[in-house]
Design a protein around this motif. Structure first.
Motif, mmCIF file in Angstrom:
data_model
loop_
_atom_site.group_PDB
_atom_site.id
_atom_site.type_symbol
_atom_site.label_atom_id
_atom_site.label_comp_id
_atom_site.label_asym_id
_atom_site.label_seq_id
_atom_site.Cartn_x
_atom_site.Cartn_y
_atom_site.Cartn_z
ATOM 1 N N TYR A 110 0.883 -1.177 0.000
ATOM 2 C CA TYR A 110 0.000 0.000 0.000
ATOM 3 C C TYR A 110 0.918 1.224 0.000
ATOM 4 C CZ TYR A 110 -4.120 2.835 1.101
ATOM 5 O OH TYR A 110 -5.156 3.747 1.065
ATOM 6 N N ARG A 134 -2.395 3.636 -2.703
ATOM 7 C CA ARG A 134 -2.743 2.742 -3.797
ATOM 8 C C ARG A 134 -2.261 1.331 -3.463
ATOM 9 N NH1 ARG A 134 -5.198 6.597 -4.666
ATOM 10 N NH2 ARG A 134 -5.451 7.824 -6.586
ATOM 11 N N ILE A 143 -3.470 -2.335 -8.537
ATOM 12 C CA ILE A 143 -4.930 -2.290 -8.549
ATOM 13 C C ILE A 143 -5.378 -1.014 -9.267
ATOM 14 C CG2 ILE A 143 -6.991 -2.258 -7.110
ATOM 15 C CD1 ILE A 143 -5.348 -4.870 -7.074
ATOM 16 N N SER A 144 -6.407 -1.152 -10.117
ATOM 17 C CA SER A 144 -6.863 0.012 -10.886
ATOM 18 C C SER A 144 -7.866 0.839 -10.082
ATOM 19 C CB SER A 144 -7.500 -0.436 -12.200
ATOM 20 O OG SER A 144 -8.678 -1.183 -11.972
ATOM 21 N N TYR A 145 -7.815 2.160 -10.305
ATOM 22 C CA TYR A 145 -8.688 3.105 -9.606
ATOM 23 C C TYR A 145 -9.332 4.052 -10.612
ATOM 24 C CZ TYR A 145 -6.461 1.514 -5.321
ATOM 25 O OH TYR A 145 -6.008 0.731 -4.284
ATOM 26 N N TRP A 167 -13.202 6.764 -5.063
ATOM 27 C CA TRP A 167 -12.666 5.994 -6.175
ATOM 28 C C TRP A 167 -13.428 4.681 -6.319
ATOM 29 C CZ3 TRP A 167 -8.447 8.572 -8.333
ATOM 30 C CH2 TRP A 167 -7.832 9.540 -7.514
ATOM 31 N N GLU A 185 -12.497 1.088 -6.925
ATOM 32 C CA GLU A 185 -11.331 0.222 -6.870
ATOM 33 C C GLU A 185 -11.687 -1.145 -7.454
ATOM 34 O OE1 GLU A 185 -8.337 -0.227 -3.334
ATOM 35 O OE2 GLU A 185 -9.954 -1.693 -3.040
ATOM 36 N N ASN A 186 -10.843 -1.650 -8.315
ATOM 37 C CA ASN A 186 -11.027 -2.987 -8.878
ATOM 38 C C ASN A 186 -10.014 -3.914 -8.212
ATOM 39 O OD1 ASN A 186 -11.060 -5.346 -10.442
ATOM 40 N ND2 ASN A 186 -11.673 -4.239 -12.278
ATOM 41 N N LEU A 187 -10.464 -4.585 -7.174
ATOM 42 C CA LEU A 187 -9.581 -5.434 -6.384
ATOM 43 C C LEU A 187 -9.581 -6.841 -6.971
ATOM 44 C CD1 LEU A 187 -7.735 -5.779 -3.948
ATOM 45 C CD2 LEU A 187 -9.772 -6.103 -2.525
ATOM 46 N N GLU A 195 -15.182 -4.968 -8.017
ATOM 47 C CA GLU A 195 -15.257 -3.511 -8.058
ATOM 48 C C GLU A 195 -16.104 -2.992 -6.910
ATOM 49 O OE1 GLU A 195 -16.634 -2.294 -11.889
ATOM 50 O OE2 GLU A 195 -14.671 -2.623 -12.836
ATOM 51 N N ASP A 197 -13.006 0.269 3.743
ATOM 52 C CA ASP A 197 -13.155 1.026 2.496
ATOM 53 C C ASP A 197 -12.943 2.520 2.711
ATOM 54 O OD1 ASP A 197 -13.633 -1.317 1.193
ATOM 55 O OD2 ASP A 197 -15.807 -1.043 1.024
ATOM 56 N N ARG A 219 -10.498 4.356 3.745
ATOM 57 C CA ARG A 219 -9.103 3.965 3.945
ATOM 58 C C ARG A 219 -8.355 4.787 4.996
ATOM 59 N NH1 ARG A 219 -7.950 0.614 -0.594
ATOM 60 N NH2 ARG A 219 -9.551 -0.983 -0.257
#
Length: 304
Positions: free
Chosen positions: A178, A182, A190-192, A210, A212-214, A218, A264, A266
């Protein structure tokens, strides 16, 4: 930080046992004793009525209906037995449902915003991660393992009487990084996707939002640009040697049989970054549905 009444299952179990013992004792012993006493009294009543009839005597106590009244009085359950017998099946059903199928929880804090809001009443699937014995939470049948992206309820490692809810970010063997708010999982960034800023109505503060695609799941997260990237004052938790911290964030390797959890929201979540990994034996279940929010009925429904 989702704190629930940790001893409720034990209280429910004790009530089930007590009412069950009373129900069992009454069904197989006490009711038979009442019946025997009633039969003896009724036999005496019948003999007296027969004598009075032979002698031409008519007593008020021998009038029609008195026998049925006497029988009902002698066979009637005492109030404490009647209430215990009535409560036992209800308590037993509730205990079974919340121990093995679904358990309700209430979200008391904002660590999972925007996925879950304060006041959300949620359902947790108790069997999807395996069948566990109530009270001691020991797994007896394997079913599925938690997957990245699952929203999971678990016993707080520092206090097992408290239940927490967070998102599974790392499963056994994962390398979690992390950095600058990110995530990278096993070397995969991971995409945001940026979303409109999120307004915290309680504090009248905007947060960055955001999608987030974990690794295929999503969901929305929040970050606070005013919060530092580093993790302040992490605990010396078990397996802390598998984690390294610096000014930009941290990196952790998840040990076997344990999970890395993050909220979530964060920058407003006390999670695995601070107190460490969640052992498999601490798992309670998978959260999957908001069944009520008294302040916002639109919240009802499933979530990722």
């Amino acid at each position: 930080m989702q704190a629930l009444l940790g001893n409720f299952a034990l209280i429910l179990f004790v009530l089930m046992v007590v009412t069950g013992v009373v129900w069992f004792a009454d069904t197989f012993f006490l009711s038979k004793q009442r019946r025997a006493r009633a039969d003896a009294a009724l036999a005496e009543f019948d003999a007296r009525v027969a004598r009075d009839k032979a002698e031409g005597i008519e007593r008020e106590g021998s009038m029609p209906g008195k026998r049925a009244e006497l029988e009902a009085k002698l066979t009637k359950q005492p109030a404490w037995i009647e209430y215990s017998g009535s409560f036992f099946p209800v308590i037993a059903l509730v205990f079974f449902l919340r121990s093995f199928l679904y358990e309700p929880f209430k979200i008391p804090s904002s660590s999972m915003v925007p996925t879950l809001l304060v006041g959300d009443l949620i359902l947790v699937n108790k069997y999807t991660y395996g069948i566990r014995l109530p009270i001691i939470n020991k797994k007896i049948i394997d079913v599925n393992n938690p997957q990245r992206g699952d929203v999971m309820v678990f016993k707080y490692p520092k206090d097992l009487t408290v239940d927490y809810i967070k998102r599974v970010v790392g499963v056994p063997g994962d390398k979690i990084v992390y950095k600058n708010k990110r995530l990278t999982v096993n070397g995969e960034e991971i995409s945001y996707k940026p979303l409109p800023d999120y307004l915290d109505d309680e504090n009248l503060t905007y947060y960055k939002q955001w999608q987030e695609n974990l690794t295929g799941v999503e969901h929305k997260i929040l970050t606070d640009e005013r919060a530092p990237n580093f993790v302040p004052n992490p605990d010396a938790f078990p397996h802390h040697e598998l984690c390294t911290y610096n000014a930009e964030g941290f990196a952790c390797t998840v040990p076997p049989g344990e999970y890395f959890m993050m909220g979530d929201n964060r920058d407003n979540s006390l999670d695995s970054r601070y107190w460490g990994f969640v052992p498999d034996q601490n798992i309670v279940g998978k959260a999957f549905f908001v069944w009520m929010n008294l302040g916002n009925l639109k919240r009802i429904g499933g979530f990722q």
